[in-house]
Motif scaffolding. Structure first.
Motif, PDB file in Angstrom:
ATOM      1  N   ASP A   4      -8.546  -9.433  -3.453  1.00  0.00           N
ATOM      2  CA  ASP A   4      -7.340  -9.860  -4.506  1.00  0.00           C
ATOM      3  C   ASP A   4      -7.015 -11.210  -5.298  1.00  0.00           C
ATOM      4  O   ASP A   4      -7.832 -12.022  -5.269  1.00  0.00           O
ATOM      5  N   SER A   9      -1.360 -10.907  -8.462  1.00  0.00           N
ATOM      6  CA  SER A   9      -1.068  -9.438  -7.992  1.00  0.00           C
ATOM      7  C   SER A   9       0.365  -9.839  -7.038  1.00  0.00           C
ATOM      8  O   SER A   9       1.203  -8.525  -7.274  1.00  0.00           O
ATOM      9  N   ARG A  10       0.585 -10.803  -6.560  1.00  0.00           N
ATOM     10  CA  ARG A  10       1.902 -10.771  -5.854  1.00  0.00           C
ATOM     11  C   ARG A  10       2.871 -10.694  -6.880  1.00  0.00           C
ATOM     12  O   ARG A  10       4.104 -10.094  -6.830  1.00  0.00           O
ATOM     13  N   LYS A  13       3.452  -7.401  -8.120  1.00  0.00           N
ATOM     14  CA  LYS A  13       4.218  -6.358  -6.950  1.00  0.00           C
ATOM     15  C   LYS A  13       5.646  -6.539  -7.169  1.00  0.00           C
ATOM     16  O   LYS A  13       6.364  -5.612  -7.017  1.00  0.00           O
ATOM     17  N   LYS A  14       6.114  -7.636  -7.330  1.00  0.00           N
ATOM     18  CA  LYS A  14       7.363  -7.877  -7.287  1.00  0.00           C
ATOM     19  C   LYS A  14       8.118  -7.135  -8.615  1.00  0.00           C
ATOM     20  O   LYS A  14       9.312  -6.902  -8.348  1.00  0.00           O
ATOM     21  N   ILE A  16       7.259  -4.107 -10.007  1.00  0.00           N
ATOM     22  CA  ILE A  16       7.058  -2.658 -10.311  1.00  0.00           C
ATOM     23  C   ILE A  16       8.260  -1.915 -10.178  1.00  0.00           C
ATOM     24  O   ILE A  16       9.318  -2.318  -9.386  1.00  0.00           O
ATOM     25  N   LEU A  39      -3.446  -3.335  -9.469  1.00  0.00           N
ATOM     26  CA  LEU A  39      -1.964  -2.831  -9.583  1.00  0.00           C
ATOM     27  C   LEU A  39      -2.201  -1.272  -9.219  1.00  0.00           C
ATOM     28  O   LEU A  39      -1.434  -0.529  -8.651  1.00  0.00           O
ATOM     29  N   GLN A  42      -2.501  -0.614  -5.691  1.00  0.00           N
ATOM     30  CA  GLN A  42      -1.110  -0.823  -5.216  1.00  0.00           C
ATOM     31  C   GLN A  42      -0.193   0.259  -5.391  1.00  0.00           C
ATOM     32  O   GLN A  42       0.388   0.719  -4.596  1.00  0.00           O
ATOM     33  N   LEU A  43      -0.314   1.047  -6.686  1.00  0.00           N
ATOM     34  CA  LEU A  43       0.722   2.105  -6.769  1.00  0.00           C
ATOM     35  C   LEU A  43       0.367   3.359  -6.026  1.00  0.00           C
ATOM     36  O   LEU A  43       1.033   3.994  -5.639  1.00  0.00           O
ATOM     37  N   LEU A  46       1.757   2.943  -2.575  1.00  0.00           N
ATOM     38  CA  LEU A  46       2.934   3.405  -2.545  1.00  0.00           C
ATOM     39  C   LEU A  46       3.209   4.776  -2.788  1.00  0.00           C
ATOM     40  O   LEU A  46       4.570   5.361  -3.047  1.00  0.00           O
ATOM     41  N   TYR A  88       3.425   5.726 -14.853  1.00  0.00           N
ATOM     42  CA  TYR A  88       2.976   4.273 -14.917  1.00  0.00           C
ATOM     43  C   TYR A  88       1.793   4.196 -15.831  1.00  0.00           C
ATOM     44  O   TYR A  88       0.740   4.672 -15.892  1.00  0.00           O
TER      45      TYR A  88
END
Length: 404
Positions: A4, A9-10, A13-14, A16, A39, A42-43, A46, A88
């Protein structure tokens, strides 16, 4: 296994699925593509299907047919298909596309999409883009690895203090470009890797992009800046220095070269802040290099420059943590950094060691004179904390860098 990039990355994420274009800028090889991979993962976590994630890297020859904005636009529309679901769009090195901002604006209108762009130039958002997309983008400056990330990438446990201190010495020497951790533990190979990054940044992102004819003068100015990290800069002073070296150059020309270097994000500036007057002062700023390893490969290792290296590392860390960073002016005295976030301020002094009483007085005194109640901290490599009767904190610099 992807490791990470915690802070950055935090932040991604906020944002997206927010109605903003996310623009990630940073010096070459600082990890922008890697951040897009994080990212993308992370997608998928999700629940976003892979076919709804469009990834295009314009450093790859595979995408050289889409360097015109219309071809780029058509390609994205074609990949998006007609499913009616949000896609995306993750694009690496978008500045390679001529008039790319027009294509991006049209994609926002014609497609249900969440767009992420990377670029190796700070002026990516200048000019027409700021007009076409005013209020519709957010910029994230990506820096090379922090020391905490460096520890993680190299799988060094923070519990072993000797290993931590050895790792910090290596970090000061070779810096935090993410690709470094894949190299063999060979100093010559690491130095060649850093020279390659430096040559790539100076050649592609400064000289070519700005059509600079006098590359030798550009390098002289850069060497002067990084040789004087932590010192107040003036164009007149560097012009006088160059004149003494047999190079006559106007102060305005010096500033134009510096703007080009800032554009490639090889250097960052910290303007002066009048603490008593609560205002930002024009000119006479300080400059810091984007990574300590680059400084060493340009100037050589120079152990005697430890104070400059530490100040540079702290400046970059404060930027990573989302601060606007200034150099503080309190009367005739100077505070190394004023870190501002919202209405909060935190004042910092950076020193190598403060064992002697005279050194402690020199570092603590400017902070004692500041009349407000915001936090004030002296950072140094001392292993023991020194108490101050005025409530000023003293913290080990390595411990500061390892904070969450």
């Amino acid at each position: 296994m992807l490791r990470d990039r915690t802070i950055f990355s935090r932040q991604l994420k906020k944002v997206i699925n927010t109605p903003l274009i996310k623009v990630i800028t940073g010096i070459r090889r600082c990890g922008k593509s890697y951040l897009l991979k994080l990212l993308e993962n992370q997608l998928k976590l999700l629940g976003i299907a892979p076919e709804r994630i469009i990834r295009i890297d314009f450093e790859s020859m595979e995408n050289q047919d889409f360097l015109d904005h219309k071809a780029f636009y058509d390609h994205v529309i074609r990949l998006a298909g007609k499913s009616g679901q949000r896609v995306y769009v993750l694009i690496d090195e978008i500045q390679a596309v001529k008039n790319w901002e027009k294509a991006v604006r049209s994609l926002l209108v014609d497609l249900d999409c969440d767009i992420y762009l990377t670029g190796s130039n700070a002026h990516l958002l200048a000019g027409e883009l700021s007009t076409l997309l005013a209020g519709r983008y957010i910029e994230l400056l990506l820096l090379p690895l922090s020391f905490r990330e460096y520890m993680d990438f190299n799988q060094i446990e923070p519990g072993n203090r000797q290993k931590v201190e050895d790792a910090f010495s290596d970090f000061l020497e070779y810096g935090g470009f993410p690709g470094m951790h894949k190299l063999p533990d060979d100093n010559e190979i690491k130095e060649q890797y850093l020279k390659g990054i430096y040559n790539s940044v100076v050649l592609k992102d400064v000289i070519q992009r700005n059509s600079i004819r006098d590359s030798e003068l550009l390098e002289r100015i850069l060497i002067y800046l990084i040789d004087n990290i932590g010192n107040i800069f003036s164009a007149a002073k560097i012009a006088d220095y160059l004149k003494s070296q047999g190079r006559k150059v106007a102060a305005d020309s010096v500033y134009s070269y510096i703007r080009a270097l800032e554009g490639a994000m090889i250097i960052h500036s910290a303007r002066r802040y009048d603490i008593k007057g609560k205002k930002i002062l024009e000119r006479l700023e300080k400059y810091y290099i984007a990574d300590p390893g680059l400084r060493n490969v340009i100037l050589g290792s120079r152990p005697a420059d430890i104070s400059q290296k530490l100040e540079n590392v702290v400046f970059l860390e404060l930027l990573r943590r989302g601060n606007s960073v200034f150099v503080g002016k309190e009367g005739d005295l100077e505070v190394d950094f004023v870190a501002c976030r919202g209405h909060q301020k935190h004042y910092y002094q950076v020193a190598y060691l403060i064992e002697s009483e005279a050194t402690r007085e020199r570092e603590f005194r400017p902070l004692r004179l500041i009349p407000d109640s915001f936090r004030k901290t002296v950072l140094s490599l001392d292993k023991y904390k020194f108490e101050d009767s005025h409530g000023i904190e003293h913290q080990n610099l390595i411990d500061f860098l390892l904070e969450d």
